[in-house]
Design a protein around this motif. Structure first.
Motif, mmCIF file in Angstrom:
data_model
loop_
_atom_site.group_PDB
_atom_site.id
_atom_site.type_symbol
_atom_site.label_atom_id
_atom_site.label_comp_id
_atom_site.label_asym_id
_atom_site.label_seq_id
_atom_site.Cartn_x
_atom_site.Cartn_y
_atom_site.Cartn_z
ATOM 1 N N GLN A 171 53.422 31.592 -2.524
ATOM 2 C CA GLN A 171 53.797 30.398 -3.290
ATOM 3 C C GLN A 171 54.786 30.786 -4.388
ATOM 4 O OE1 GLN A 171 52.995 27.050 -3.013
ATOM 5 N NE2 GLN A 171 54.160 26.561 -4.841
ATOM 6 N N HIS A 172 54.487 31.857 -5.100
ATOM 7 C CA HIS A 172 55.357 32.325 -6.190
ATOM 8 C C HIS A 172 56.722 32.744 -5.647
ATOM 9 C CE1 HIS A 172 56.582 34.214 -9.922
ATOM 10 N NE2 HIS A 172 56.834 35.328 -9.262
ATOM 11 N N ILE A 173 56.726 33.522 -4.581
ATOM 12 C CA ILE A 173 57.978 34.032 -4.015
ATOM 13 C C ILE A 173 58.857 32.898 -3.493
ATOM 14 C CG2 ILE A 173 58.966 35.417 -2.142
ATOM 15 C CD1 ILE A 173 56.413 37.209 -2.415
ATOM 16 N N VAL A 174 58.267 31.991 -2.752
ATOM 17 C CA VAL A 174 59.040 30.955 -2.061
ATOM 18 C C VAL A 174 59.401 29.772 -2.963
ATOM 19 C CG1 VAL A 174 58.993 29.332 -0.113
ATOM 20 C CG2 VAL A 174 58.090 31.629 0.177
ATOM 21 N N PHE A 175 58.553 29.444 -3.941
ATOM 22 C CA PHE A 175 58.777 28.230 -4.727
ATOM 23 C C PHE A 175 58.950 28.439 -6.226
ATOM 24 C CE2 PHE A 175 56.765 26.531 -0.917
ATOM 25 C CZ PHE A 175 57.623 25.497 -0.627
ATOM 26 N N ASN A 176 58.282 29.406 -6.815
ATOM 27 C CA ASN A 176 58.207 29.463 -8.273
ATOM 28 C C ASN A 176 59.005 30.582 -8.927
ATOM 29 O OD1 ASN A 176 54.981 28.780 -7.341
ATOM 30 N ND2 ASN A 176 56.167 27.272 -8.445
ATOM 31 N N TYR A 177 59.521 31.508 -8.171
ATOM 32 C CA TYR A 177 60.207 32.655 -8.738
ATOM 33 C C TYR A 177 61.629 32.265 -9.114
ATOM 34 C CZ TYR A 177 61.753 37.520 -9.185
ATOM 35 O OH TYR A 177 62.255 38.703 -9.641
ATOM 36 N N LYS A 178 61.898 32.145 -10.393
ATOM 37 C CA LYS A 178 63.196 31.652 -10.865
ATOM 38 C C LYS A 178 64.344 32.620 -10.578
ATOM 39 C CE LYS A 178 61.166 28.759 -14.470
ATOM 40 N NZ LYS A 178 60.444 28.046 -13.490
ATOM 41 N N ALA A 179 64.056 33.915 -10.576
ATOM 42 C CA ALA A 179 65.119 34.915 -10.389
ATOM 43 C C ALA A 179 65.760 34.851 -9.006
ATOM 44 C CB ALA A 179 64.583 36.323 -10.655
ATOM 45 N N ASN A 180 65.043 34.364 -7.996
ATOM 46 C CA ASN A 180 65.648 34.291 -6.661
ATOM 47 C C ASN A 180 66.269 32.925 -6.366
ATOM 48 O OD1 ASN A 180 63.572 32.574 -5.900
ATOM 49 N ND2 ASN A 180 62.608 33.999 -4.491
ATOM 50 N N GLN A 181 66.392 32.095 -7.405
ATOM 51 C CA GLN A 181 67.041 30.784 -7.283
ATOM 52 C C GLN A 181 66.326 29.861 -6.280
ATOM 53 O OE1 GLN A 181 69.824 29.911 -9.258
ATOM 54 N NE2 GLN A 181 69.200 31.793 -10.257
ATOM 55 N N SER A 182 65.006 29.969 -6.187
ATOM 56 C CA SER A 182 64.265 29.169 -5.215
ATOM 57 C C SER A 182 64.460 27.663 -5.429
ATOM 58 C CB SER A 182 62.778 29.522 -5.222
ATOM 59 O OG SER A 182 62.209 29.292 -6.494
ATOM 60 N N ALA A 183 64.528 27.213 -6.679
ATOM 61 C CA ALA A 183 64.728 25.776 -6.932
ATOM 62 C C ALA A 183 66.072 25.306 -6.386
ATOM 63 C CB ALA A 183 64.624 25.480 -8.424
ATOM 64 N N VAL A 184 67.105 26.109 -6.549
ATOM 65 C CA VAL A 184 68.441 25.769 -6.035
ATOM 66 C C VAL A 184 68.408 25.686 -4.511
ATOM 67 C CG1 VAL A 184 70.833 26.566 -5.843
ATOM 68 C CG2 VAL A 184 69.616 26.800 -8.012
ATOM 69 N N ILE A 185 67.770 26.669 -3.894
ATOM 70 C CA ILE A 185 67.694 26.710 -2.425
ATOM 71 C C ILE A 185 66.944 25.500 -1.882
ATOM 72 C CG2 ILE A 185 66.710 27.990 -0.475
ATOM 73 C CD1 ILE A 185 67.352 30.563 -2.200
ATOM 74 N N TRP A 186 65.801 25.151 -2.511
ATOM 75 C CA TRP A 186 65.034 23.999 -2.030
ATOM 76 C C TRP A 186 65.779 22.692 -2.268
ATOM 77 C CZ3 TRP A 186 61.835 24.499 1.624
ATOM 78 C CH2 TRP A 186 61.099 25.662 1.764
ATOM 79 N N ASN A 187 66.542 22.578 -3.344
ATOM 80 C CA ASN A 187 67.345 21.369 -3.569
ATOM 81 C C ASN A 187 68.423 21.221 -2.498
ATOM 82 O OD1 ASN A 187 65.984 20.383 -5.796
ATOM 83 N ND2 ASN A 187 67.203 21.580 -7.236
ATOM 84 N N ILE A 188 69.063 22.304 -2.144
ATOM 85 C CA ILE A 188 70.074 22.273 -1.072
ATOM 86 C C ILE A 188 69.416 21.905 0.251
ATOM 87 C CG2 ILE A 188 71.648 23.706 0.299
ATOM 88 C CD1 ILE A 188 72.203 25.274 -2.354
ATOM 89 N N THR A 189 68.269 22.500 0.526
ATOM 90 C CA THR A 189 67.542 22.207 1.766
ATOM 91 C C THR A 189 67.173 20.726 1.831
ATOM 92 O OG1 THR A 189 66.640 24.450 1.741
ATOM 93 C CG2 THR A 189 65.544 22.854 3.165
#
Length: 100
Positions: A54-72
């Motif tokens: 959950q942390h790696i895929v959704f909550n980890y800010k350093a890997n830009q997960s929020a940006v990736i999910w918004n694009i998806t």
């Protein structure tokens, strides 16, 4: 929505990822905590929270997960694919069961 009936509806990599996700066998968090000399790998090196998928895929800010999910999400909207509300790791595990 219908149940997926053919395992070939998903690629081998996706099936392997989901199998490991469902069976909690990804090498993160609890996996490393069991090893005395490697237990520090059980926590995120940036924010020191327990390392979970959950942390790696959704909550980890350093890997830009929020940006990736918004694009998806935008891509899904463009293709008229229904975006699930409250998307989290549990939802990801259940997605192969449904086909629109």
């Amino acid at each position: 929505m219908a149940l997926l009936t053919n395992r070939h509806d998903l690629s081998t990599n996706i099936r392997n990822f989901l199998w490991k996700l469902i069976h909690d066998t990804h090498k993160c968090g609890k996996y490393w905590l069991k090893m005395a000399n490697l237990s520090e790998r059980g926590a995120c090196t940036k924010c020191r929270t327990p390392e979970t998928m959950q942390h790696i895929v959704f909550n980890y800010k350093a890997n830009q997960s929020a940006v990736i999910w918004n694009i998806t999400k935008k891509l899904c909207e463009m293709k008229e694919i229904i975006w699930p509300e409250g998307l989290d790791i549990t939802t990801i595990m259940a997605l192969p069961l449904l086909k629109t």
